[in-house]
Motif scaffolding. Structure first.
Motif, PDB file in Angstrom:
ATOM      1  N   LEU A  13       8.848 -31.665 -18.138  1.00 50.13           N
ATOM      2  CA  LEU A  13      10.147 -30.745 -17.916  1.00 50.13           C
ATOM      3  C   LEU A  13       9.406 -29.415 -18.179  1.00 50.13           C
ATOM      4  O   LEU A  13      10.006 -28.544 -17.854  1.00 50.13           O
ATOM      5  CB  LEU A  13      11.030 -31.092 -18.973  1.00 50.13           C
ATOM      6  CG  LEU A  13      11.985 -32.488 -18.696  1.00 50.13           C
ATOM      7  CD1 LEU A  13      12.934 -32.609 -19.876  1.00 50.13           C
ATOM      8  CD2 LEU A  13      13.118 -31.945 -17.651  1.00 50.13           C
ATOM      9  N   ALA A  14       8.338 -29.364 -18.680  1.00 50.79           N
ATOM     10  CA  ALA A  14       7.548 -28.335 -19.110  1.00 50.79           C
ATOM     11  C   ALA A  14       6.965 -27.813 -17.939  1.00 50.79           C
ATOM     12  O   ALA A  14       6.144 -26.558 -18.138  1.00 50.79           O
ATOM     13  CB  ALA A  14       6.815 -28.290 -20.568  1.00 50.79           C
ATOM     14  N   LEU A  15       6.626 -28.457 -16.928  1.00 47.82           N
ATOM     15  CA  LEU A  15       5.931 -28.007 -15.451  1.00 47.82           C
ATOM     16  C   LEU A  15       6.404 -26.884 -15.417  1.00 47.82           C
ATOM     17  O   LEU A  15       7.515 -26.509 -14.999  1.00 47.82           O
ATOM     18  CB  LEU A  15       5.783 -29.210 -14.636  1.00 47.82           C
ATOM     19  CG  LEU A  15       4.932 -30.276 -15.059  1.00 47.82           C
ATOM     20  CD1 LEU A  15       5.024 -31.136 -13.923  1.00 47.82           C
ATOM     21  CD2 LEU A  15       3.418 -30.032 -14.826  1.00 47.82           C
ATOM     22  N   ASN A  16       5.287 -25.903 -15.003  1.00 44.92           N
ATOM     23  CA  ASN A  16       6.182 -24.516 -14.383  1.00 44.92           C
ATOM     24  C   ASN A  16       5.743 -24.499 -12.748  1.00 44.92           C
ATOM     25  O   ASN A  16       5.049 -25.339 -12.212  1.00 44.92           O
ATOM     26  CB  ASN A  16       5.316 -23.143 -14.943  1.00 44.92           C
ATOM     27  CG  ASN A  16       3.780 -23.219 -14.593  1.00 44.92           C
ATOM     28  OD1 ASN A  16       3.228 -23.456 -13.618  1.00 44.92           O
ATOM     29  ND2 ASN A  16       3.268 -22.777 -15.893  1.00 44.92           N
ATOM     30  N   GLU A  17       6.121 -23.589 -12.063  1.00 48.45           N
ATOM     31  CA  GLU A  17       5.872 -23.568 -10.445  1.00 48.45           C
ATOM     32  C   GLU A  17       4.407 -23.523 -10.210  1.00 48.45           C
ATOM     33  O   GLU A  17       3.963 -24.332  -9.357  1.00 48.45           O
ATOM     34  CB  GLU A  17       6.552 -22.221 -10.145  1.00 48.45           C
ATOM     35  CG  GLU A  17       6.592 -22.327  -8.504  1.00 48.45           C
ATOM     36  CD  GLU A  17       7.436 -21.290  -7.880  1.00 48.45           C
ATOM     37  OE1 GLU A  17       7.166 -21.118  -6.636  1.00 48.45           O
ATOM     38  OE2 GLU A  17       8.075 -20.705  -8.523  1.00 48.45           O
ATOM     39  N   GLU A  18       3.599 -22.871 -10.827  1.00 44.36           N
ATOM     40  CA  GLU A  18       2.074 -22.948 -10.664  1.00 44.36           C
ATOM     41  C   GLU A  18       1.447 -24.273 -10.680  1.00 44.36           C
ATOM     42  O   GLU A  18       0.784 -24.948  -9.962  1.00 44.36           O
ATOM     43  CB  GLU A  18       1.292 -21.589 -11.452  1.00 44.36           C
ATOM     44  CG  GLU A  18      -0.074 -21.561 -11.138  1.00 44.36           C
ATOM     45  CD  GLU A  18      -0.654 -20.597 -11.978  1.00 44.36           C
ATOM     46  OE1 GLU A  18      -1.963 -20.858 -12.330  1.00 44.36           O
ATOM     47  OE2 GLU A  18       0.026 -19.652 -12.321  1.00 44.36           O
ATOM     48  N   GLU A  19       1.841 -25.119 -11.972  1.00 44.85           N
ATOM     49  CA  GLU A  19       1.374 -26.204 -12.088  1.00 44.85           C
ATOM     50  C   GLU A  19       1.462 -27.404 -11.105  1.00 44.85           C
ATOM     51  O   GLU A  19       0.946 -28.194 -10.770  1.00 44.85           O
ATOM     52  CB  GLU A  19       1.848 -26.902 -13.551  1.00 44.85           C
ATOM     53  CG  GLU A  19       1.094 -26.099 -14.765  1.00 44.85           C
ATOM     54  CD  GLU A  19       1.655 -26.185 -15.985  1.00 44.85           C
ATOM     55  OE1 GLU A  19       0.990 -26.509 -17.080  1.00 44.85           O
ATOM     56  OE2 GLU A  19       2.895 -26.361 -16.213  1.00 44.85           O
ATOM     57  N   ILE A  20       3.023 -27.052 -10.804  1.00 44.13           N
ATOM     58  CA  ILE A  20       3.569 -28.128  -9.667  1.00 44.13           C
ATOM     59  C   ILE A  20       2.868 -27.858  -8.545  1.00 44.13           C
ATOM     60  O   ILE A  20       2.517 -28.723  -7.623  1.00 44.13           O
ATOM     61  CB  ILE A  20       5.139 -27.846  -9.624  1.00 44.13           C
ATOM     62  CG1 ILE A  20       5.769 -28.330 -10.668  1.00 44.13           C
ATOM     63  CG2 ILE A  20       5.675 -28.627  -8.102  1.00 44.13           C
ATOM     64  CD1 ILE A  20       7.410 -28.060 -10.974  1.00 44.13           C
ATOM     65  N   ASN A  21       2.495 -26.597  -8.059  1.00 35.97           N
ATOM     66  CA  ASN A  21       1.885 -26.223  -6.683  1.00 35.97           C
ATOM     67  C   ASN A  21       0.451 -27.193  -6.808  1.00 35.97           C
ATOM     68  O   ASN A  21      -0.030 -26.961  -5.737  1.00 35.97           O
ATOM     69  CB  ASN A  21       1.986 -24.787  -6.354  1.00 35.97           C
ATOM     70  CG  ASN A  21       3.482 -24.214  -6.028  1.00 35.97           C
ATOM     71  OD1 ASN A  21       4.247 -25.094  -5.724  1.00 35.97           O
ATOM     72  ND2 ASN A  21       3.648 -23.078  -6.434  1.00 35.97           N
ATOM     73  N   SER A  22      -0.243 -27.022  -7.952  1.00 34.58           N
ATOM     74  CA  SER A  22      -1.450 -27.454  -8.101  1.00 34.58           C
ATOM     75  C   SER A  22      -1.568 -28.998  -7.806  1.00 34.58           C
ATOM     76  O   SER A  22      -2.708 -29.430  -7.793  1.00 34.58           O
ATOM     77  CB  SER A  22      -2.176 -27.016  -9.360  1.00 34.58           C
ATOM     78  OG  SER A  22      -1.580 -27.580 -10.465  1.00 34.58           O
ATOM     79  N   LEU A  23      -0.506 -29.916  -8.008  1.00 34.55           N
ATOM     80  CA  LEU A  23      -0.515 -31.135  -8.017  1.00 34.55           C
ATOM     81  C   LEU A  23      -1.020 -31.615  -6.403  1.00 34.55           C
ATOM     82  O   LEU A  23      -0.127 -31.091  -5.577  1.00 34.55           O
ATOM     83  CB  LEU A  23       0.698 -31.736  -8.587  1.00 34.55           C
ATOM     84  CG  LEU A  23       1.011 -31.421 -10.054  1.00 34.55           C
ATOM     85  CD1 LEU A  23       2.471 -31.772 -10.131  1.00 34.55           C
ATOM     86  CD2 LEU A  23      -0.069 -32.130 -10.911  1.00 34.55           C
ATOM     87  N   THR A  24      -1.309 -32.688  -6.550  1.00 30.98           N
ATOM     88  CA  THR A  24      -1.724 -33.482  -5.251  1.00 30.98           C
ATOM     89  C   THR A  24      -0.401 -33.994  -4.848  1.00 30.98           C
ATOM     90  O   THR A  24       0.646 -34.548  -5.551  1.00 30.98           O
ATOM     91  CB  THR A  24      -2.735 -34.353  -5.173  1.00 30.98           C
ATOM     92  OG1 THR A  24      -2.328 -35.547  -6.060  1.00 30.98           O
ATOM     93  CG2 THR A  24      -4.105 -33.858  -5.612  1.00 30.98           C
ATOM     94  N   PHE A  25      -0.134 -34.423  -3.509  1.00 30.22           N
ATOM     95  CA  PHE A  25       0.749 -35.016  -2.963  1.00 30.22           C
ATOM     96  C   PHE A  25       1.050 -36.503  -3.709  1.00 30.22           C
ATOM     97  O   PHE A  25       2.352 -37.017  -4.315  1.00 30.22           O
ATOM     98  CB  PHE A  25       0.805 -35.606  -1.811  1.00 30.22           C
ATOM     99  CG  PHE A  25       1.965 -36.431  -1.318  1.00 30.22           C
ATOM    100  CD1 PHE A  25       3.209 -35.766  -0.800  1.00 30.22           C
ATOM    101  CD2 PHE A  25       1.672 -37.774  -0.871  1.00 30.22           C
ATOM    102  CE1 PHE A  25       4.302 -36.531  -0.487  1.00 30.22           C
ATOM    103  CE2 PHE A  25       2.875 -38.437  -0.514  1.00 30.22           C
ATOM    104  CZ  PHE A  25       4.108 -37.925  -0.063  1.00 30.22           C
TER     105      PHE A  25
END
Length: 90
Positions: A13-25
């Motif tokens: 829930l704490a993930l921000n957009e930048e962190e989400i974008n850095s995740l792999t598929f």
């Protein structure tokens, strides 16, 4: 990063957009699966459910974007390979 070892629902829930974008598929799909399993295995209050639902939609959207990009990349590679084969045959 091992998503399953380092993430719990509060961390998701704490993930921000930048962190989400850095995740792999793969990581995105693991997080989505964690949310799904959490919904199945626990009784959450409605407020927490809607937060998780919104985060799952963000994760799914990003996973779809990554999948589309990968598909385009594969198509470009296939096209280059076809062009190469045509040049060899001529």
């Amino acid at each position: 990063m091992k998503v399953t070892e380092t993430f719990d629902i509060e961390r998701i829930l704490a993930l921000n957009e930048e962190e989400i974008n850095s995740l792999t598929f793969k990581e995105l799909m693991q997080l989505i699966d964690m949310i799904k399993n959490y919904f199945i295995s626990s009784e959450l209050d409605i407020e927490k459910q809607i937060e998780l639902y919104a985060k799952a939609i963000l994760l799914l959207t990003r996973a779809r974007e990554k999948l589309i990009a990968i598909k385009k990349q594969k198509e470009e590679i296939d096209k280059k390979y076809e062009d190469f084969l045509k040049s060899v045959e001529e």
